[in-house]
Design a protein around this motif. Sequence first.
Motif, PDB file in Angstrom:
ATOM      1  N   ARG A  81     -10.014   4.030  -4.054  1.00  0.00           N
ATOM      2  CA  ARG A  81     -10.597   4.807  -5.047  1.00  0.00           C
ATOM      3  C   ARG A  81     -11.434   6.004  -4.317  1.00  0.00           C
ATOM      4  O   ARG A  81     -11.402   7.054  -4.912  1.00  0.00           O
ATOM      5  CB  ARG A  81     -11.795   3.692  -5.642  1.00  0.00           C
ATOM      6  N   ALA A  82     -11.546   5.817  -3.199  1.00  0.00           N
ATOM      7  CA  ALA A  82     -12.215   7.051  -2.235  1.00  0.00           C
ATOM      8  C   ALA A  82     -11.304   7.851  -1.564  1.00  0.00           C
ATOM      9  O   ALA A  82     -11.540   8.660  -0.732  1.00  0.00           O
ATOM     10  CB  ALA A  82     -13.173   6.270  -1.274  1.00  0.00           C
ATOM     11  N   LYS A  83     -10.132   7.591  -1.997  1.00  0.00           N
ATOM     12  CA  LYS A  83      -9.000   8.491  -1.256  1.00  0.00           C
ATOM     13  C   LYS A  83      -9.116   8.510   0.361  1.00  0.00           C
ATOM     14  O   LYS A  83      -8.839   9.482   0.855  1.00  0.00           O
ATOM     15  CB  LYS A  83      -9.119   9.890  -2.087  1.00  0.00           C
ATOM     16  N   LEU A  84      -9.090   7.216   0.903  1.00  0.00           N
ATOM     17  CA  LEU A  84      -9.113   7.025   2.365  1.00  0.00           C
ATOM     18  C   LEU A  84      -7.678   6.904   2.645  1.00  0.00           C
ATOM     19  O   LEU A  84      -7.499   5.815   2.930  1.00  0.00           O
ATOM     20  CB  LEU A  84      -9.869   6.190   2.667  1.00  0.00           C
ATOM     21  N   LYS A  85      -6.866   8.025   2.449  1.00  0.00           N
ATOM     22  CA  LYS A  85      -5.167   7.580   2.608  1.00  0.00           C
ATOM     23  C   LYS A  85      -4.781   7.089   3.795  1.00  0.00           C
ATOM     24  O   LYS A  85      -3.796   6.316   3.783  1.00  0.00           O
ATOM     25  CB  LYS A  85      -4.868   9.051   2.180  1.00  0.00           C
ATOM     26  N   SER A  86      -5.204   7.452   5.045  1.00  0.00           N
ATOM     27  CA  SER A  86      -5.045   6.911   6.192  1.00  0.00           C
ATOM     28  C   SER A  86      -5.021   5.080   6.246  1.00  0.00           C
ATOM     29  O   SER A  86      -4.158   4.493   6.897  1.00  0.00           O
ATOM     30  CB  SER A  86      -5.623   7.369   7.398  1.00  0.00           C
ATOM     31  N   LEU A  87      -5.982   4.887   5.603  1.00  0.00           N
ATOM     32  CA  LEU A  87      -6.192   3.456   5.540  1.00  0.00           C
ATOM     33  C   LEU A  87      -5.106   2.624   4.470  1.00  0.00           C
ATOM     34  O   LEU A  87      -5.038   1.515   4.860  1.00  0.00           O
ATOM     35  CB  LEU A  87      -7.725   3.014   5.168  1.00  0.00           C
ATOM     36  N   VAL A  88      -4.761   3.272   3.682  1.00  0.00           N
ATOM     37  CA  VAL A  88      -3.861   2.537   2.741  1.00  0.00           C
ATOM     38  C   VAL A  88      -2.565   3.283   2.631  1.00  0.00           C
ATOM     39  O   VAL A  88      -1.634   2.815   1.997  1.00  0.00           O
ATOM     40  CB  VAL A  88      -4.284   2.669   1.068  1.00  0.00           C
ATOM     41  N   ARG A  89      -2.293   3.767   3.817  1.00  0.00           N
ATOM     42  CA  ARG A  89      -0.941   4.519   4.176  1.00  0.00           C
ATOM     43  C   ARG A  89       0.288   3.343   4.074  1.00  0.00           C
ATOM     44  O   ARG A  89       0.186   2.206   4.522  1.00  0.00           O
ATOM     45  CB  ARG A  89      -0.849   5.251   5.397  1.00  0.00           C
ATOM     46  N   HIS A  90       1.344   3.689   3.491  1.00  0.00           N
ATOM     47  CA  HIS A  90       2.357   2.894   3.308  1.00  0.00           C
ATOM     48  C   HIS A  90       2.836   2.037   4.658  1.00  0.00           C
ATOM     49  O   HIS A  90       3.132   2.849   5.529  1.00  0.00           O
ATOM     50  CB  HIS A  90       3.836   3.614   2.871  1.00  0.00           C
ATOM     51  N   GLU A  91       2.713   0.850   4.611  1.00  0.00           N
ATOM     52  CA  GLU A  91       2.840  -0.228   5.617  1.00  0.00           C
ATOM     53  C   GLU A  91       2.132  -0.073   6.759  1.00  0.00           C
ATOM     54  O   GLU A  91       1.379  -1.064   7.105  1.00  0.00           O
ATOM     55  CB  GLU A  91       4.311   0.108   6.100  1.00  0.00           C
ATOM     56  N   THR A  92       1.673   0.995   7.388  1.00  0.00           N
ATOM     57  CA  THR A  92       0.972   1.157   8.621  1.00  0.00           C
ATOM     58  C   THR A  92      -0.504   1.095   8.422  1.00  0.00           C
ATOM     59  O   THR A  92      -1.329   0.717   9.327  1.00  0.00           O
ATOM     60  CB  THR A  92       1.201   2.309   9.248  1.00  0.00           C
ATOM     61  N   GLY A  93      -1.087   1.664   7.058  1.00  0.00           N
ATOM     62  CA  GLY A  93      -2.519   1.362   6.841  1.00  0.00           C
ATOM     63  C   GLY A  93      -3.085   0.162   7.223  1.00  0.00           C
ATOM     64  O   GLY A  93      -2.290  -0.811   6.846  1.00  0.00           O
ATOM     65  N   LEU A  94      -4.219   0.129   7.724  1.00  0.00           N
ATOM     66  CA  LEU A  94      -4.836  -1.171   7.711  1.00  0.00           C
ATOM     67  C   LEU A  94      -5.127  -1.894   6.386  1.00  0.00           C
ATOM     68  O   LEU A  94      -5.426  -3.201   6.538  1.00  0.00           O
ATOM     69  CB  LEU A  94      -6.333  -0.777   8.437  1.00  0.00           C
ATOM     70  N   LEU A  95      -5.500  -1.194   5.599  1.00  0.00           N
ATOM     71  CA  LEU A  95      -5.697  -1.635   4.051  1.00  0.00           C
ATOM     72  C   LEU A  95      -4.580  -1.434   3.195  1.00  0.00           C
ATOM     73  O   LEU A  95      -4.610  -1.044   1.774  1.00  0.00           O
ATOM     74  CB  LEU A  95      -7.044  -1.092   3.452  1.00  0.00           C
ATOM     75  N   SER A  96      -3.140  -1.229   3.540  1.00  0.00           N
ATOM     76  CA  SER A  96      -2.011  -1.074   2.888  1.00  0.00           C
ATOM     77  C   SER A  96      -1.757  -2.213   1.927  1.00  0.00           C
ATOM     78  O   SER A  96      -2.181  -3.384   2.148  1.00  0.00           O
ATOM     79  CB  SER A  96      -1.045  -0.595   3.684  1.00  0.00           C
ATOM     80  N   VAL A  97      -0.932  -2.011   0.987  1.00  0.00           N
ATOM     81  CA  VAL A  97      -0.323  -3.216  -0.038  1.00  0.00           C
ATOM     82  C   VAL A  97       0.322  -4.085   1.241  1.00  0.00           C
ATOM     83  O   VAL A  97      -0.066  -5.372   0.959  1.00  0.00           O
ATOM     84  CB  VAL A  97       0.498  -2.807  -1.049  1.00  0.00           C
ATOM     85  N   ASP A  98       1.020  -3.837   2.088  1.00  0.00           N
ATOM     86  CA  ASP A  98       1.842  -4.672   2.821  1.00  0.00           C
ATOM     87  C   ASP A  98       0.804  -5.555   3.584  1.00  0.00           C
ATOM     88  O   ASP A  98       0.913  -6.711   3.962  1.00  0.00           O
ATOM     89  CB  ASP A  98       2.527  -3.890   3.824  1.00  0.00           C
ATOM     90  N   ALA A  99      -0.373  -4.707   4.311  1.00  0.00           N
ATOM     91  CA  ALA A  99      -1.288  -5.649   4.876  1.00  0.00           C
ATOM     92  C   ALA A  99      -2.101  -6.818   4.144  1.00  0.00           C
ATOM     93  O   ALA A  99      -2.081  -7.674   4.428  1.00  0.00           O
ATOM     94  CB  ALA A  99      -2.351  -4.676   5.392  1.00  0.00           C
ATOM     95  N   VAL A 100      -2.036  -6.352   2.822  1.00  0.00           N
ATOM     96  CA  VAL A 100      -2.826  -7.372   1.872  1.00  0.00           C
ATOM     97  C   VAL A 100      -1.699  -8.529   1.852  1.00  0.00           C
ATOM     98  O   VAL A 100      -2.241  -9.709   1.774  1.00  0.00           O
ATOM     99  CB  VAL A 100      -3.107  -6.636   0.662  1.00  0.00           C
ATOM    100  N   TYR A 101      -0.657  -8.338   1.439  1.00  0.00           N
ATOM    101  CA  TYR A 101       0.454  -9.334   1.399  1.00  0.00           C
ATOM    102  C   TYR A 101       0.939 -10.156   2.644  1.00  0.00           C
ATOM    103  O   TYR A 101       0.742 -11.560   2.476  1.00  0.00           O
ATOM    104  CB  TYR A 101       1.645  -8.632   0.927  1.00  0.00           C
ATOM    105  N   HIS A 102       0.668  -9.672   3.714  1.00  0.00           N
ATOM    106  CA  HIS A 102       0.822 -10.348   5.007  1.00  0.00           C
ATOM    107  C   HIS A 102      -0.383 -11.311   5.235  1.00  0.00           C
ATOM    108  O   HIS A 102      -0.289 -12.400   5.737  1.00  0.00           O
ATOM    109  CB  HIS A 102       1.130  -9.355   6.081  1.00  0.00           C
TER     110      HIS A 102
END
Length: 419
Positions: A81-102
């Motif tokens: 929501r805050a557009k912190l793109k580096s945190l949610v970047r595909h696979e590598t972001g600390l808060l990416s979807v992949d990080a949540v799943y893992h």
Amino acid sequence: MLLFTHPTGNANVRHAALGLHRAGLIGEFWTCLNYTGASPLSKLLPGSLRTQLARRSFPDELQNVLHAHPFREAARLFAHRAKLKSLVRHETGLLSVDAVYHSLDRQVARRLRQSDFTGVYAYEDGAALSFRTAKKRGQKTLYDLPIGYWRAARDVLLEEAQRLPAWASTLIGNDDSPAKTARKDEELALADRVYVASSYTLKTLASAPGFTAPVEVIPYGAPARLPGAPVRTPRDGTGPLRVIFVGSLGQRKGLSYLFDACRSLGSAVELTIIGTLPLQQCPALETELKRERVRWIPSCPHSQVLAEMAAHDVFVFPSLFEGFGLVLLEAMAMGLPIIATPHTAAPDLIADGQEGFLVPIRSSEAIAEKLSLLHHDRELINTMGARAASRAATFTWENYGKRLAASVSRACQAPATHG
């Protein structure tokens, strides 16, 4: 008793959990967010955020088995929501979807080691660690694959990126790392049984090397008709054809071909698009959304989505690669004929020319031809829409839950395989 797990819990997940719970098959349901709105603090949140969180609520019936682990997913939603793109970047972001799943997968694996479950029911990208643990303990591994197999997807989507490079940034599946795709293959290899929702998803598994687990196709359900719920009102032959699309705004959905088709018909068509922009900028997409006779709604509650569907004449879903396309059944339930490709559940839902039309992938010409036909024959829309609503009524969430529960019960009684 099974441990059932999914990080976010969309409609098909909720109804899978309900069906299994009602059959007495779930011991625990692990997810990330379980928003009830009961806290006084929730009233202090912005309305748009409350609407978003409401999508992460679960029926009261499931509350006694739910275990929520919200922190990483809540942080991901905030970062997005805050557009912190580096945190949610595909696979590598600390808060990416992949990080949540893992993260949830690790917690589920830990829980499986602590208690004597019959097995675990998990979904793609969130099952590898859980399945490894379950195999060592002789527990069943039941795998839900909501979209087609990744190798089949990559064949289609890499070709699409070459055909239309201006749209390539929206094809994020093409960026999956070898580690991620290897994890997907490991999940499949460890599965005792696989559940899919369409014959197209089943077909894509033919490209999975060495895959031998039994697969069952159980289609999803349509939304139940509630008193006072919207439904399409038949129209006469006046005015432009009202076309609607609902879904993620990426080229995997074949959006460029829909835009091309509608543009070729000029003032005969008005197009409504409901969906959020992808994280990666796509100037080609943004240009199309600003064109004349295109109305874009970034996001709205599900009830409003259904109302928007009912206010239109035809639903178009030209997806290049899909697992099911739940919006197809939702549109049909609202009384709309559909135009969709065979790379969706459409061949399982309609007979071509009866409740709608099947068109080849990547064919704006075929889409335009069907839209023009409907524009000039409003009675055909009314007839097809009525058939679509009747057909959708045969696909219920109750039946989905019962069929899934019966199959899972049989699977749990069969001898487990050990990894």
